[in-house]
Motif scaffolding. Structure first.
Motif, short mmCIF file in Angstrom:
data_model
loop_
_atom_site.label_atom_id
_atom_site.label_comp_id
_atom_site.label_asym_id
_atom_site.label_seq_id
_atom_site.Cartn_x
_atom_site.Cartn_y
_atom_site.Cartn_z
N VAL A 40 46.13 89.52 87.59
CA VAL A 40 46.62 88.31 88.26
C VAL A 40 45.89 88.12 89.58
O VAL A 40 45.53 87.00 89.95
CB VAL A 40 48.15 88.39 88.46
N GLY A 41 45.62 89.22 90.29
CA GLY A 41 44.83 89.14 91.51
C GLY A 41 43.48 88.49 91.26
O GLY A 41 42.98 87.73 92.08
N GLN A 42 42.89 88.78 90.11
CA GLN A 42 41.59 88.17 89.78
C GLN A 42 41.72 86.67 89.58
O GLN A 42 40.87 85.89 90.04
CB GLN A 42 41.04 88.81 88.51
N ALA A 43 42.79 86.25 88.89
CA ALA A 43 42.99 84.80 88.71
C ALA A 43 43.13 84.13 90.08
O ALA A 43 42.57 83.06 90.32
CB ALA A 43 44.23 84.54 87.87
N PHE A 44 43.84 84.79 91.00
CA PHE A 44 43.99 84.25 92.35
C PHE A 44 42.63 84.17 93.04
O PHE A 44 42.35 83.22 93.76
CB PHE A 44 44.93 85.14 93.19
N GLU A 70 34.64 93.44 92.65
CA GLU A 70 36.03 93.54 92.21
C GLU A 70 36.91 92.58 93.00
O GLU A 70 37.85 92.01 92.46
CB GLU A 70 36.50 94.99 92.41
N GLN A 71 36.63 92.42 94.27
CA GLN A 71 37.40 91.52 95.13
C GLN A 71 36.44 90.55 95.80
O GLN A 71 36.06 90.73 96.94
CB GLN A 71 38.17 92.32 96.20
N PRO A 72 36.04 89.48 95.11
CA PRO A 72 34.96 88.65 95.62
C PRO A 72 35.38 87.63 96.68
O PRO A 72 34.51 86.98 97.26
CB PRO A 72 34.45 87.92 94.37
N ALA A 73 36.67 87.49 96.97
CA ALA A 73 37.10 86.39 97.83
C ALA A 73 36.44 86.42 99.20
O ALA A 73 36.14 85.38 99.78
CB ALA A 73 38.62 86.40 97.98
N ALA A 133 31.95 85.37 87.40
CA ALA A 133 30.99 86.25 86.75
C ALA A 133 31.18 87.69 87.20
O ALA A 133 31.20 88.61 86.37
CB ALA A 133 29.57 85.77 87.07
N CYS A 134 31.36 87.89 88.52
CA CYS A 134 31.53 89.25 89.04
C CYS A 134 32.73 89.93 88.42
O CYS A 134 32.68 91.10 88.01
CB CYS A 134 31.73 89.22 90.55
N MET A 135 33.84 89.20 88.33
CA MET A 135 35.05 89.84 87.83
C MET A 135 34.98 90.09 86.33
O MET A 135 35.55 91.07 85.85
CB MET A 135 36.25 89.02 88.21
N THR A 136 34.26 89.21 85.63
CA THR A 136 34.08 89.45 84.20
C THR A 136 33.30 90.75 84.00
O THR A 136 33.65 91.58 83.15
CB THR A 136 33.33 88.27 83.55
N VAL A 137 32.25 90.93 84.81
CA VAL A 137 31.45 92.16 84.71
C VAL A 137 32.31 93.38 85.02
O VAL A 137 32.27 94.39 84.29
CB VAL A 137 30.23 92.08 85.66
N VAL A 138 33.12 93.29 86.09
CA VAL A 138 33.98 94.42 86.46
C VAL A 138 34.94 94.76 85.33
O VAL A 138 35.11 95.92 84.95
CB VAL A 138 34.76 94.11 87.76
N ASN A 139 35.56 93.72 84.75
CA ASN A 139 36.51 93.96 83.66
C ASN A 139 35.83 94.58 82.45
O ASN A 139 36.34 95.51 81.84
CB ASN A 139 37.20 92.66 83.24
N LEU A 140 34.65 94.04 82.10
CA LEU A 140 33.94 94.57 80.93
C LEU A 140 33.58 96.03 81.16
O LEU A 140 33.69 96.86 80.25
CB LEU A 140 32.69 93.75 80.65
N SER A 141 33.18 96.36 82.39
CA SER A 141 32.80 97.76 82.63
C SER A 141 34.04 98.66 82.67
O SER A 141 34.00 99.79 82.21
CB SER A 141 31.96 97.87 83.90
N ASP A 142 35.16 98.14 83.19
CA ASP A 142 36.39 98.95 83.21
C ASP A 142 36.95 99.17 81.81
O ASP A 142 37.60 100.17 81.54
CB ASP A 142 37.46 98.29 84.08
N MET A 143 36.73 98.20 80.92
CA MET A 143 37.24 98.35 79.55
C MET A 143 36.27 99.16 78.69
O MET A 143 36.55 99.44 77.53
CB MET A 143 37.47 96.98 78.91
#
Lengths: 104, 582
Positions: free
Chosen positions: B452-456, B524-527, B494-504
């Motif tokens: 949810v933090g990522q969606a934010f 991970e926290q691009p804001a 894009a950054c968060m997609t990469v982070v999620n793919l690598s975490d999974m």
């Protein structure tokens, strides 16, 4: 597209819009500053005064108490002040405009 | 055969928990359909909302805002990483304040129901609407993933024999079907009831647990590192609350309760930095998280709409005050469950995925044991259903609306008939629901609250700069707004997609993250970089295209900022229609 018909009353003047936006922005920024000081300040306190922030208050660390519990009353106070002030501000603007309409 | 499968599923199911959850689902679906009959169109929904009192409306807004992340995720994350996770509930509430201070009032006066509506109206550009609408889908999918994880976790808890993906598919299919058939529009009454279910379901177990096992402060006080240092018999003397021994995977007391703990130091620790060296990294992480959560609230596609269901500006402001109080009170409770969970249910640390800490809210009441434990656990399960069902359907309605109305109705086939539109709405609901379910089945390993933090963060780097700058700066042009929104939002996405793919585990970047801990934190926290980048791009591009500032900008700004009582909105609409030749 035909030019919109020109308005010459105060409401449509550049000056009115300018004052209006400035007053509202000032109120919003003041309120935002009040909670941003807390929100930006707390990590800094955690960073520079870790021992102080780890002080125990009824089981809580000071930092936990500030963030997890006392933050919410602060947010309520700020939003209450903002809402009251912004309703006052709007009423005042309406009164001013109406008063000027009558004198014209 | 079928009977045998269903019997196998029911094996080990607690009848109380099952009943409470089933009743919540049935009541929600039934109420949705009943209200949907009386309000058929979108405008009906808004008009109907205007007759609602401040109290109900405030409950409805709060009900829509509290998702599975608030209900399950916050407690799970506080249990898993401690202090650092406290920023989430606090910033969810502060974000609402930020929305109130800068964006809600002007947008309400402007009369834009959704962010794409506003984007089109502010720049007189149907093209910009099409660009802006993409982010409804981007943010929506990122936001539905954690709701699906909540659903999978809850069902895996209720039915011990059910695999995680089974729960995701089942709940996702029920809600998708419900939305496609026309139930579950954002009905005020349903959302308001959902709030009170969630509030009841989180507060009652907390009070009962605290009265049995000791107060919030006493449980935090037990986390003082003594357990690691002293022998068990020594702790027994000073210990004020009962505490189960921590399992091996649990973080130790001191990092758990102190700031800059496991969450924010993870990247630096993986890189082998000493605790002293890691602290600046943690500070960057914390600030980036704060920016994402506070700014992101304003850019969530399904939140703003409800500001219009008030009769006038004063009622809207009073409603907002009540919303602040209702969500503020709610957010005090989930961290308490996380803290109690650490002391009473440390077994959860050993498990991962849907059996891990994200289910602490559901399982913790059971430690009381017996009938009352089951009933309380049933109540929290009902609350969890209320949480992910309301948010998932709200998002699905927003996303389906964007797809059917904007993508199909305006881009693909502008002159479609009403029947065609209806069919496309249903088709889009099924399509989007299907994609959301598919994504949901993939994210078992990721924490609900983290997602949810990522969606934010995506909302903070795309919609927030758009709204904030468009409302307060008259020099913005469409080109500036679009380049800022895309230039900030897409890299963050894009950054968060990469982070999620690598975490999974789909993308092997471990050694890269170890070598570059700062890059890992910024991805991970691009804001912290994406929000200033978006605003900077908006200013620069707008200055370059200054000739294309909308001609009637002064009137637009007046409508945005002048009190509604002056009646400028009516005047603007008349002039606008005359000018555009409609």
């Amino acid at each position: 597209m035909p030019p919109p018909k020109p308005h010459d009353d105060r409401v449509h003047s550049e000056e009115f819009l300018h004052t209006l936006m400035r007053r509202q922005l000032k109120l919003s920024i003041t309120c935002a500053a009040a909670f941003l000081v807390g929100l930006i300040g707390l990590p800094l306190l955690n960073y520079y005064a870790p021992v102080l922030m780890a002080t125990r208050v009824g089981g809580f660390t000071l930092s936990w108490l500030l963030l997890g519990v006392l933050c919410f009353p602060l947010v309520w106070t700020i939003s209450w002040i903002f809402i009251r002030r912004s309703i006052e501000l709007e009423d005042e603007e309406v009164r001013q405009v109406n008063a000027e309409k009558e004198t014209r | 055969m079928n009977a045998m499968i269903s019997l196998a599923f029911l094996n080990g199911v607690d009848p109380w928990i099952f009943t409470f959850s089933l009743v919540t689902v049935v009541v929600t679906v039934w109420m949705g359909f009943r209200s949907a009959k009386t309000s058929k169109t979108a405008s009906d929904f808004f008009v109907a909302g205007r007759s609602v009192s401040v109290g109900w409306n405030a409950s409805a807004i709060s009900g829509e805002y509290l998702s599975a992340a608030s209900f399950m995720g916050v407690a799970g994350m506080v249990m898993a990483v401690g202090y650092d996770a406290l920023w989430y509930p606090v910033c969810y509430a502060c974000g609402y304040l930020f929305l109130l201070l800068f964006i809600a009032g002007p947008l309400r006066r402007f009369g834009a129901y959704t962010i794409p509506d506003f984007a089109e109206g502010r720049y007189d550009s149907p093209l910009f609407r099409k660009i802006a609408v993409c982010f409804v889908l981007f943010i929506g999918f990122f936001y539905t993933m954690p709701q699906m994880k909540g659903a999978g976790t809850t069902l895996a808890y209720i039915f011990p024999g059910m695999p995680y993906w089974g729960g995701v598919v089942l709940v996702g299919a029920v809600i998708t079907l419900n939305v496609a058939l026309g139930g579950m529009k954002g009905i005020t009454l349903v959302q308001a009831v959902q709030y009170w279910i969630k509030m009841f379901a989180i507060s009652v177990p907390v009070f009962v647990l605290m009265s049995v096992y000791g107060f919030y402060g006493a449980h935090l006080g037990a986390n003082d590192g003594r357990m690691e240092k002293l022998a068990p018999q020594a702790t027994a003397i000073t210990q004020t609350v009962e505490r189960h021994p921590l399992v091996e995977k649990a973080p130790a007391d001191t990092p758990w309760i102190s700031p800059f703990g496991p969450l924010t130091t993870k990247a630096a620790k993986a890189a082998g930095l000493s605790p002293e060296e890691a602290r600046p990294y943690s500070l960057v992480y914390t600030y980036s998280l704060i920016i994402a959560l506070v700014c992101g609230t304003a850019g969530l596609p399904h939140i703003l709409v409800r500001f219009y269901t008030n009769p006038d500006g004063v009622a809207a402001k009073k409603t907002t005050m009540w919303v602040m109080i209702l969500i503020g009170i709610f957010y005090v409770f989930p961290p308490v469950l996380g803290v109690l969970g650490r002391n009473l249910l440390p077994e959860l640390y050993a498990a991962t995925g849907s059996k891990g800490t994200d289910k602490v809210v559901l399982e913790l009441p059971r430690v009381i044991g017996g009938l009352w434990g089951s009933i309380l656990s049933g109540i929290t399960c009902a609350g969890a259903f209320a949480a992910f069902m309301s948010t998932f359907s709200g998002l699905l309605v927003s996303m389906t609306g964007a797809m059917a109305h904007d993508v199909y109705g305006r881009i693909l086939k502008p002159n479609a008939t009403e029947a065609e539109r209806m069919r496309v709405f249903k088709l889009s609901a099924v399509l989007i629901g299907g994609v959301a379910i598919l994504l949901g089945t993939q994210v078992e390993k990721l924490q609900i609250n983290f997602m949810v933090g990522q969606a934010f963060a995506i909302a903070a780097s795309s919609y927030f700069p758009l709204l904030f700058m468009s409302v307060w700066w008259r020099g913005m042009t469409m080109a500036g707004a679009a380049s800022g929104m895309l230039g900030g939002g897409l890299p963050a996405l894009a950054c968060m997609t990469v982070v999620n793919l690598s975490d999974m585990g789909n993308l092997d970047l471990k050694s890269f993250w170890v070598a570059h801990p700062l890059l890992r934190i910024l991805a991970e926290q691009p804001a912290i970089w994406a929000v200033p980048l978006a605003i900077g791009l908006m200013i620069v591009v707008s200055k370059l295209t200054v000739a294309r500032v909308p001609a009637d900008i002064r009137m637009k700004m007046l409508v945005l900022h002048a009190p509604e009582k002056l009646g400028l909105k009516q005047e603007y609409i008349q002039e606008h229609q005359a000018g555009m030749g409609h």
